[in-house]
Enzyme design. Structure first.
Site, short mmCIF file in Angstrom:
data_model
loop_
_atom_site.label_atom_id
_atom_site.label_comp_id
_atom_site.label_asym_id
_atom_site.label_seq_id
_atom_site.Cartn_x
_atom_site.Cartn_y
_atom_site.Cartn_z
N VAL A 1 0.85 -1.17 0.05
CA VAL A 1 -0.03 -0.05 -0.01
C VAL A 1 0.73 1.21 -0.06
CG1 VAL A 1 -1.96 1.06 1.02
CG2 VAL A 1 -1.48 -1.37 1.38
N SER A 2 0.47 1.99 -1.19
CA SER A 2 1.41 3.26 -1.20
C SER A 2 0.66 4.43 -0.80
CB SER A 2 1.72 3.53 -2.66
OG SER A 2 2.43 4.65 -2.93
N PRO A 3 1.27 5.54 -0.22
CA PRO A 3 0.46 7.00 -0.29
C PRO A 3 0.63 7.65 -1.60
CG PRO A 3 2.76 7.04 0.74
CD PRO A 3 2.56 5.74 0.09
#
Ligand SMILES: *[C@@H]1O[C@H](CO)[C@@H](O)[C@H](O)[C@H]1NC(C)=O
Ligand SMILES: *[C@@H]1O[C@H](CO)[C@@H](O)[C@H](O)[C@H]1NC(C)=O
Ligand SMILES: *[C@@H]1O[C@H](CO)[C@@H](O)[C@H](O)[C@H]1NC(C)=O
Ligand SMILES: *[C@@H]1O[C@H](CO)[C@@H](O)[C@H](O)[C@H]1NC(C)=O
Ligand SMILES: *[C@@H]1O[C@H](CO)[C@@H](O)[C@H](O)[C@H]1NC(C)=O
Ligand SMILES: *[C@@H]1O[C@H](CO)[C@@H](O)[C@H](O)[C@H]1NC(C)=O
Ligand SMILES: *[C@@H]1O[C@H](CO)[C@@H](O)[C@H](O)[C@H]1NC(C)=O
Ligand SMILES: *[C@@H]1O[C@H](CO)[C@@H](O)[C@H](O)[C@H]1NC(C)=O
Ligand SMILES: *[C@@H]1O[C@H](CO)[C@@H](O)[C@H](O)[C@H]1NC(C)=O
Length: 759
Positions: free
Chosen positions: A280-282
């Protein structure tokens, strides 16, 4: 009297006093919260996370903290400790040393069983605090200064929480936060079974869970939120220590709840904890090619075959802006859930803990066959890095064929055994870490698994980075097992990522087949997740049945074996005719809001003294009414930056630049900037020094903020944080100041009164 008995007695007394005092329903728990500074060396230490040898610390954007929450059951003596630390991961050596120190203070109240240390996964903190070799390669080995700052700060935060234990209640809430996270390996996620994916709307978890903690009079004392997103808003070109998006969300929440306090101070503690953030990336704008601006190749995350050109961008104009946006989104959502939380937790506090040797766990597969986990190994795609921080080596994600050069180097290190090669399939092994023990273990064999229970709320503490679907599978198995044993339907579970031990990533079996970065970094082979599910299932059943579980093998403590190639600070030189703290570039006489003040000083090396709980800088506001300086900002403020640069290695010369972005709502008036540090003489003695800029004017604005007025008097602040400095007065008279900021005394007093009333 044992410490335990003394505590029980203390509770009893608190209890009677409390019940006698108001006769209301007794609160369900005892709660204590604490926060302490864990910021490590702010110069010339490699940052942990991106494994980029060039990314070393060169100053501070804002400080890192440990936030501790103790929750105790007043019916029995059970208590749990949950810590969220602003570091990349919690390492085994940190857990061991924290528990050891707690034992010397509190006997058996706090053990490895009921203390859960988790981390937010910032990639902008000093590294070298893991006891396994692979994780310390880019930091040139183990860094005692980083490790000790973290261990001591975590212990201190728990001590503060322990001292502040009071009867209280906990409310829980869950809600959806959009526009703040994306899947960075969507093609691996798509390999999960269709019917499983159909149960979920998104390919990452969008839910945030919030605990709201209040004392017996309903006053706010703490908040923990869990939301899955990497703290990689700051990219691998950043050199300033930062808590990234989650550190900033905590900062905003704490500033909101502790009005007038400087960052890192105030009683209310707000943690933004990590969950199953593995994939999960911002960086919500997704991966694009640095050269063409076009999207990268979907399956391999490359541009023209090169992974280093494929970078995911955040929503902001630059990385600090992206950190601000993703942090602010989490803050706003958490505040909303906090304010609306009405479901009160009740029931026992409990915990289960087990050490597991992950290298050979027998797993039962759904088709009835059996398999087992493997000794640790990293695959080729590990070298490619991720779109949040591409690797420097020319490897592509999704590589399932070895590259000749790397095979050569790999074989030089260690040729994997036939058994290991078969066990890890289809992973092509780049580093056979589990079969090398020179000079000491490269990755852990034994990890810690832990469940904490607060009534019908369960924290599943996992020793690594679980992918979205891996976290979902663990949670649904734990929830189902609890339900089978009579837990209510309202039972909530969260994954507490990167807790207690670090063992890289954990993907599903299906994601593992695709061998992107996360699959390549799933170290115990394709059945790693199934092994965790089996073990957590046992812990969940034990929680539900109140039975004991096997302790498992003891974890190794390798501090004595650690190698370190980081050079110590030799000495500092100020240069001929200069003293430490002398101003090199001074402030201008006058500024308007939305501009930046920058002052540089002759500096010593920041590693001479980490200024733990203190600051390398202050921005001070002159209160003409009281004729005193007030500290308005420190190095922990979002609006400031402390930057350190070496100007001559030979002469040991360096310079500190202190920057302040004047916010739109800054209080008008006279300001100055100060720098505090320590210098090391050729004889090795370390002495403190301080420097002060010229006073300067910030012009008036319509809306003034209370910063500086509510801030502590500079002289008392110096004592409070152990700084040593006289506070020279501005040379301007009050009349002159007022004239320059275009105010008269009546208007100024009026402004001050308005600000004070607003609080
Ligand atoms: C609860 O917290 C508030 C605010 O910190 C404080 O004023 C009050 O005394 C506390 N009450 C108890 C019973 O601890
Ligand atoms: C990506 O991988 C999938 C599954 O292997 C394949 O169907 C697809 O054609 C690939 N896409 C490209 C652009 O190579
Ligand atoms: C990092 O962010 C900066 C903007 O703050 C940008 O210029 C740079 O290209 C980014 N670099 C990488 C490798 O992501
Ligand atoms: C509660 O949630 C609603 C809906 O999101 C929101 O409009 C409201 O502001 C929240 N209440 C508080 C006190 O934050
Ligand atoms: C796996 O299957 C074997 C044989 O059926 C059984 O004895 C064992 O308890 C099972 N293990 C788990 C964790 O379910
Ligand atoms: C949970 O996992 C265990 C171990 O694999 C398995 O025996 C059990 O059936 C699972 N429970 C559910 C509800 O899936
Ligand atoms: C578990 O059992 C012990 C006694 O063995 C008891 O003291 C404790 O209260 C029980 N805990 C729960 C949660 O029922
Ligand atoms: C300062 O910046 C803020 C936010 O960008 C803007 O709203 C405000 O108008 C600016 N004020 C001045 C005086 O430039
Ligand atoms: C101060 O300024 C205000 C607004 O400009 C004006 O109304 C007032 O008379 C001034 N007071 C004095 C004492 O000069």
């Amino acid at each position: 009297m044992t410490a335990m008995r003394r505590l029980t007695l203390m509770w009893l007394v608190t209890f009677l006093v409390y019940n006698g005092a108001n006769g209301l329903d007794q609160p369900n728990f005892f709660i204590g919260t604490g926060r302490a500074d864990i910021t490590g060396p702010a110069a010339e230490i490699n940052m942990m996370g991106y494994a980029n040898p060039k990314q070393d610390t060169q100053g501070i954007h804002f400080r890192l903290y440990s936030r501790a929450f103790i929750i105790a059951d007043h019916a029995n003596s059970h208590r749990v400790v949950y810590v969220s630390a602003d570091i990349a991961m919690v390492s085994q050596i940190i857990k061991i040393e924290v528990v050891k120190k707690l034992k010397t203070h509190y006997g058996d109240i706090y053990t490895e069983m009921n203390v859960c240390l988790s981390s937010i996964h910032t990639h902008s903190g000093p590294g070298g605090f893991l006891q396994y070799l692979l994780y310390d390669i880019t930091s040139l080995g183990f860094v005692a200064e980083s490790t000790d700052a973290i261990v001591n700060g975590i212990v201190k935060s728990i001590q503060i929480a322990h001292e502040r234990l009071v009867p209280g209640d906990i409310f829980i809430n869950r809600g959806t936060l959009l526009d703040s996270n994306i899947n960075r390996s969507p093609t691996a996620y798509l390999n999960n079974p269709q019917e499983e994916r159909d149960r979920y709307q998104y390919d990452v978890d969008k839910d945030m869970v919030v605990l709201k903690m209040v004392n017996s009079t309903g006053a706010a004392i703490g908040m923990i939120s869990w939301f899955a997103v990497h703290c990689t808003s700051m990219n691998n070109t950043n050199h300033l220590i930062s808590g990234d998006n989650k550190g900033y969300a905590s900062y905003l929440f704490e500033q909101h709840m502790n009005p007038g306090s400087l960052p890192g101070e105030g009683d209310f503690v707000a943690a933004f904890a990590q969950a199953n953030e593995g994939d999960v990336s911002p960086n919500t704008r997704g991966p694009h090619c640095l050269d063409t601006g076009l999207p990268c190749h979907m399956n391999t995350s490359t541009c023209n075959g090169k992974s280093e050109l494929c970078v995911a961008f955040g929503p902001g104009v630059d990385m600090a802006d992206s950190t601000r946006i993703i942090g602010n989104n989490q803050f706003i959502k958490a505040l909303n859930l906090y304010n609306n939380a009405t479901r009160k937790l009740s029931g026992p506090v409990d915990f289960k803990h087990q050490n597991v040797d992950m290298t050979n766990v027998q797993v039962n597969l759904s088709d009835g066959s059996q398999a087992h986990t493997c000794k640790p190994a990293m695959g080729y795609s590990f070298a490619a890095g991720t779109t949040d921080g591409p690797g420097a080596m020319d490897f592509t994600q999704g590589t399932t064929q070895g590259n000749a050069l790397w095979n050569l180097i790999r074989n030089f290190i260690k040729k994997p055994s036939a058994e290991q090669t078969a066990c890890q399939l289809p992973k092509p092994i780049l580093l056979d870490t589990g079969e090398i023990s020179y000079p000491y273990s490269w990755q852990p064999d034994i990890v810690e698994l832990q469940l904490l229970r607060v009534g019908d709320f369960i924290i599943v503490a996992v020793p690594g980075e679980f992918s979205t679907m891996s976290g979902r599978r663990v949670r649904s198995n734990v929830t189902a097992t609890l339900a089978q044993h009579g837990f209510p339907e309202t039972t909530e579970t969260v994954i507490a990522g990167l807790s207690n031990t670090y063992s890289s990533y954990i993907t599903t079996f299906e994601e593992y087949q695709v061998q992107r970065y996360e699959g390549a970094s799933t170290i115990y082979g394709p059945h790693t997740l199934q092994a965790y599910i089996q073990h957590f299932n046992v812990l969940a059943a034990a929680i539900a049945q109140n039975s004991t579980v096997d302790k498992g093998p003891s974890v190794p403590y390798l501090r004595d074996k650690q190698l370190c190639f980081v050079l110590p600070v030799v000495y500092d030189g100020s240069g001929i005719g200069k003293s430490f703290g002398d101003v090199l570039t001074d402030a201008k006489p006058k500024y308007v809001v939305n501009t930046t003040v920058s002052v540089s000083f002759v500096a010593g090396h920041p590693r001479n003294n980490l200024m733990t709980g203190a600051t390398f800088l202050t921005v001070e506001w002159w209160n003409p009414e009281q004729s005193t300086w007030h500290v308005a900002y420190t190095d922990s403020s979002w609006e400031t930056r402390f930057k350190w640069t070496r100007t001559s290695s030979l002469l040991g010369k360096s310079q500190a630049t202190v920057e302040w972005d004047i916010p739109a709502a800054a209080m008008p008036g006279v300001y100055r900037m100060r720098h505090f540090g320590h210098e090391k003489s050729v004889t090795g003695d370390i002495h403190p020094y301080a420097g002060t800029s010229a006073s300067f004017i910030v012009e008036t604005m319509e809306e003034a903020s209370p910063r500086g007025i509510e801030g502590p008097r500079a002289d008392t602040f110096y004592q409070h944080v152990g700084l040593h400095a006289q506070a020279p007065h501005p040379s301007l008279s009050m009349a002159e100041i007022l004239k320059r900021i275009k105010l008269n005394k009546t208007v100024l007093k009026d402004k001050l009164r308005q600000i004070r009333q607003a609080d």
